[in-house]
Design an enzyme around this catalytic site. Structure first.
Site, PDB file in Angstrom:
ATOM      1  N   ASN A  10      -7.092   4.831   6.343  1.00  0.00           N
ATOM      2  CA  ASN A  10      -7.793   3.713   5.722  1.00  0.00           C
ATOM      3  C   ASN A  10      -7.613   2.472   6.595  1.00  0.00           C
ATOM      4  O   ASN A  10      -6.534   1.879   6.625  1.00  0.00           O
ATOM      5  CB  ASN A  10      -7.235   3.477   4.313  1.00  0.00           C
ATOM      6  N   LYS A  12      -8.976  -0.358   6.220  1.00  0.00           N
ATOM      7  CA  LYS A  12      -9.046  -1.560   5.391  1.00  0.00           C
ATOM      8  C   LYS A  12      -9.973  -2.597   6.042  1.00  0.00           C
ATOM      9  O   LYS A  12     -10.968  -2.240   6.663  1.00  0.00           O
ATOM     10  CB  LYS A  12      -7.640  -2.095   5.118  1.00  0.00           C
ATOM     11  N   HIS A  96      -8.585   2.314  -4.899  1.00  0.00           N
ATOM     12  CA  HIS A  96      -7.411   1.949  -4.099  1.00  0.00           C
ATOM     13  C   HIS A  96      -6.615   0.847  -4.796  1.00  0.00           C
ATOM     14  O   HIS A  96      -7.174  -0.019  -5.453  1.00  0.00           O
ATOM     15  CB  HIS A  96      -7.845   1.486  -2.706  1.00  0.00           C
ATOM     16  N   GLU A  98      -5.232  -1.764  -3.844  1.00  0.00           N
ATOM     17  CA  GLU A  98      -5.581  -3.149  -3.516  1.00  0.00           C
ATOM     18  C   GLU A  98      -6.797  -3.617  -4.312  1.00  0.00           C
ATOM     19  O   GLU A  98      -6.854  -4.777  -4.744  1.00  0.00           O
ATOM     20  CB  GLU A  98      -5.826  -3.263  -2.010  1.00  0.00           C
ATOM     21  N   GLU A 146      -0.361   6.466  -4.833  1.00  0.00           N
ATOM     22  CA  GLU A 146       0.032   5.264  -4.119  1.00  0.00           C
ATOM     23  C   GLU A 146       1.023   4.455  -4.954  1.00  0.00           C
ATOM     24  O   GLU A 146       0.617   3.704  -5.834  1.00  0.00           O
ATOM     25  CB  GLU A 146      -1.182   4.380  -3.848  1.00  0.00           C
ATOM     26  N   GLY A 152       1.879  -1.486   2.145  1.00  0.00           N
ATOM     27  CA  GLY A 152       1.983  -2.611   3.058  1.00  0.00           C
ATOM     28  C   GLY A 152       3.318  -3.318   3.058  1.00  0.00           C
ATOM     29  O   GLY A 152       3.436  -4.423   3.584  1.00  0.00           O
ATOM     30  N   SER A 192       3.036   3.256   3.205  1.00  0.00           N
ATOM     31  CA  SER A 192       3.866   3.032   4.395  1.00  0.00           C
ATOM     32  C   SER A 192       4.234   4.328   5.114  1.00  0.00           C
ATOM     33  O   SER A 192       5.375   4.517   5.546  1.00  0.00           O
ATOM     34  CB  SER A 192       5.127   2.242   4.016  1.00  0.00           C
TER      35      SER A 192
END
Length: 233
Positions: A10, A12, A96, A98, A146, A152, A192
């Site tokens: 990904n 992003k 996702h 985020e 996730e 991140g 990560s």
């Protein structure tokens, strides 16, 4: 036959034309297992999808990072599933963490997106957090676990923590859908993942691959793809 290992990258909201072409060059020149061992899908920003798709080695596929919840129309700034199909983009990432955190996408909204994308023939990487509350139904779906605290941050779930949650997700599918779906659905880990920790994670029985963020922009992504060989060793 076991579940084929899956590695998604990904990208992003990153990249310029030059940077994207450099990443594609690294991927094209990388020595990786054959497609019958690992399925590789990279997800550049929308604007780079056509160029990546045209230049990337044929055994690697591309995914969009999101799509709209229904057919296109007066929805400024959105991209429909139909548009992705028209471009020959086979995969889409939905839900996702985020987008959930920054844009407030709910489980119900993501579930509706998954259902619509599947109905249009797209393959879906459906992202879930700490619980599985979404309704997963349809054809080809890869579930990405996730842990929000690992996105991140540089922190990563231990292999045992990842295995525990992946096994729980598979049990949920077994009980709520069917044993066949539970055994065939690939549950991948995102949070990560790096070249340094991928092999130990990949060795866990219920970890079927990865959804990689920052590391997918670096040469170490090749090392992560190669961790698929742990499953065949």
């Amino acid at each position: 036959m076991g579940r084929k290992f899956f590695v998604g990258g990904n990208w992003k909201c990153n990249g310029t034309t030059d940077q994207v072409e450099k990443i594609v060059k690294t991927l094209n020149e990388g020595q990786v297992p054959s497609p019958d061992v690992v399925e590789v899908v990279v997800s550049p920003p929308y604007v780079f999808l056509p160029v990546v798709k045209s230049q990337l080695r044929p055994e690697f596929q591309v995914a969009a990072q999101n799509c709209w919840v229904k057919k296109g129309g007066a929805f400024t700034g959105e991209v429909s599933a139909e548009m992705l199909v028209n471009l020959g983009v086979p995969w889409v990432i939905l839900g996702h963490s985020e987008r959930r955190a920054l844009l407030g996408e709910s489980n119900e909204f993501v579930g509706d997106k998954v259902a619509y994308a599947l109905s249009q023939g797209l393959k879906v990487i459906a992202c879930v957090g700490e619980t599985l509350e979404q309704r997963e139904a349809g054809s080809t779906v890869v579930i990405a676990y996730e842990p929000v605290w690992a996105i991140g941050t540089g922190k990563v779930a231990t292999p045992d923590q990842a295995q525990e949650v992946h096994a729980s997700l598979r049990d949920w599918l077994r009980i709520n859908v069917s044993p066949e779906v539970a055994e065939s659905t690939r549950i991948i880990y995102g949070g990560s993942v790096t070249g340094a920790n991928c092999k130990e994670l990949a060795a866990k029985h219920d970890v079927d691959g990865f959804l990689v963020g920052g590391a997918s922009l670096k040469p170490e992504f090749i090392d992560i793809i190669n961790s698929a060989t742990v499953k065949t060793a």
